[in-house]
Each structure stands twice: as structure tokens, then as C-alpha cells.
Scaffold this active site. Structure first.
Site, PDB file in Angstrom:
ATOM      1  N   SER A 184      -1.065   6.099   1.014  1.00  0.00           N
ATOM      2  CA  SER A 184      -2.366   5.830   0.802  1.00  0.00           C
ATOM      3  C   SER A 184      -2.370   5.301   2.137  1.00  0.00           C
ATOM      4  CB  SER A 184      -2.624   4.150  -0.156  1.00  0.00           C
ATOM      5  OG  SER A 184      -2.753   4.933  -1.543  1.00  0.00           O
ATOM      6  N   LEU A 217       1.250  -1.493   0.438  1.00  0.00           N
ATOM      7  CA  LEU A 217      -0.129  -0.234  -0.106  1.00  0.00           C
ATOM      8  C   LEU A 217       0.950   1.606   0.061  1.00  0.00           C
ATOM      9  CD1 LEU A 217      -2.953   0.809   0.322  1.00  0.00           C
ATOM     10  CD2 LEU A 217      -2.622   0.464   2.677  1.00  0.00           C
ATOM     11  N   ASP A 218       0.792   2.500  -0.999  1.00  0.00           N
ATOM     12  CA  ASP A 218       1.737   2.855  -0.812  1.00  0.00           C
ATOM     13  C   ASP A 218       2.488   4.019  -0.177  1.00  0.00           C
ATOM     14  OD1 ASP A 218       1.581   2.893  -4.041  1.00  0.00           O
ATOM     15  OD2 ASP A 218       0.424   3.738  -4.332  1.00  0.00           O
ATOM     16  N   ARG A 219       2.671   4.906   0.409  1.00  0.00           N
ATOM     17  CA  ARG A 219       3.634   5.618   1.334  1.00  0.00           C
ATOM     18  C   ARG A 219       2.056   6.544   1.228  1.00  0.00           C
ATOM     19  NH1 ARG A 219       7.735  10.399   1.823  1.00  0.00           N
ATOM     20  NH2 ARG A 219       8.161  10.200   4.240  1.00  0.00           N
ATOM     21  N   ARG A 229       0.144   1.763  -8.225  1.00  0.00           N
ATOM     22  CA  ARG A 229      -0.747   3.323  -8.197  1.00  0.00           C
ATOM     23  C   ARG A 229      -1.780   2.771  -9.057  1.00  0.00           C
ATOM     24  NH1 ARG A 229       1.971   7.406  -4.943  1.00  0.00           N
ATOM     25  NH2 ARG A 229       1.075   8.699  -5.726  1.00  0.00           N
TER      26      ARG A 229
END
Length: 190
Positions: free
Chosen positions: A48, A44-46, A143
Site C-alpha cells: 500500500s 501501512l502494508d508493504r 489489511r
């Protein structure tokens, strides 16, 4: 029996336990999780927030993260703009991205959900409205949701992963986790 943690990842936290070699100090999972031997099942992206699953079983981890099993991932997405039927239909049919066409997504325009405050808060512009979408995808490219909304002219302002399969972040505060007593069954269509 496999251990499975449901973690509500805050904004700004990396989906890994270390951040060696970074010139700046960045928050990682080790700031929140002290359970030995568990690793993220996917990323999970930074920038998000929301549900990140961690487990200690490599086979379970692979089944959760592998797109072949098409485990649905549902996101609550705040976008810039006022989505209209054509943009929503494009997301539902699939969107052409630089690396390929996405699979069709389930998309609904929703009222603003009751979520925790984000730190830092998103930028608000008085001249441009924002809206919320509930988007469910069954793949997980880098993403992907952000790139999909941008491709239809609706840049993402805030992205919260709400659920993966039957697991949800509901009731778990940011930076907290719950251990699931039984990981349950994961099959191709779940």
C-alpha cells in the site's frame, strides 16, 4: 512539543525502520527518514502507498493508532470491476470478515485521481474494467480495506492512504516527508 512527520510511503516499503532476518533485502523507513526518535503511529502494508504518520511522543502515537479514538482514515482505492449500488451499500453498512463485522464505511465512486506513478505499475487487463473508490474507515484491522473490497467482489489493485484525521499526503511526493509544526488536537470524534 511532540514531533510529527507526514510521510508518503512508496509501494514496497515496510512501515518499520529495520528488516532483520529477512532472506531478501527489503526497503524500510530508514531508507527515507533520517530523523532520530520517531516511530510509526500505526502501519501501512508493504503493498500500500500513501500517508504514514511518525512521531516521537508515545501518547500521541497511541491516540493516532488506537481504534478507540475512531480517527478517520481515508483511502483512494483502485478496484477490479465496476462497482454497483449493492456492493457500495454493503461497504457502507459494514462487511462481515473472518474476524468480525467491520464498522460502516463512507464510500464514494470517484473519477481516477491524479496520483504519482506507481513503481511497479498495477497490472491492467483489457477484458476487466477497473474503478476508483474513496473509502473512509474508523478502525484499522490488518489489511482491512483490501479484505472489505474483496468480500464484496471488488479486489483491490492499488491502495493509497490519502488522509488520517485532518492530516493528508496531498503535495508530498512519494518517499518524502513533511514535519508538522503542531500536531494539533486529537479527540474521540475527529
Amino acid at each position: 512539543m511532540a514531533r510529527l512527520l507526514l510521510f508518503n510511503k512508496p509501494f514496497g516499503v515496510l512501515s518499520q525502520f529495520t528488516d532483520r532476518g529477512s532472506p531478501t533485502v527489503r526497503s524500510t523507513l530508514s531508507d527515507f527518514i533520517d530523523v532520530k526518535g520517531v516511530y510509526p503511529a500505526g502501519r501501512l502494508d508493504r503493498d500500500s502507498e500513501g500517508l504514514l504518520l511518525l512521531c516521537d511522543d508515545g501518547r500521541l502515537q497511541a491516540r493516532i493508532a488506537d481504534p478507540r479514538f475512531k480517527l478517520p482514515k481515508t483511502y483512494l482505492v483502485q478496484v477490479e470491476g465496476d462497482p454497483q449500488a449493492p456492493e457500495l451499500e454493503r461497504l457502507r453498512r459494514g462487511v462481515r470478515l473472518k474476524d468480525a463485522m467491520t464498522l460502516p464505511a463512507e464510500v464514494a465512486h470517484i473519477d481516477a485521481p491524479e496520483l504519482w506513478e506507481r513503481d511497479p505499475p498495477i497490472r491492467e487487463r483489457k477484458s476487466i474494467p477497473d474503478s476508483w473508490l474513496k473509502i473512509t474507515i474508523r478502525e484499522g484491522r490488518n489489511r482491512q480495506v483490501r479484505r472489505m473490497t474483496a468480500a464484496v467482489g471488488l479486489p483491490t489493485l492499488r491502495l493509497v492512504r490519502w488522509s488520517i484525521g485532518d492530516w493528508t499526503v496531498a503535495g508530498i511526493a512519494p518517499g518524502q516527508y513533511e514535519e508538522v509544526s503542531s500536531p494539533g488536537r486529537i479527540s474521540g470524534g475527529v
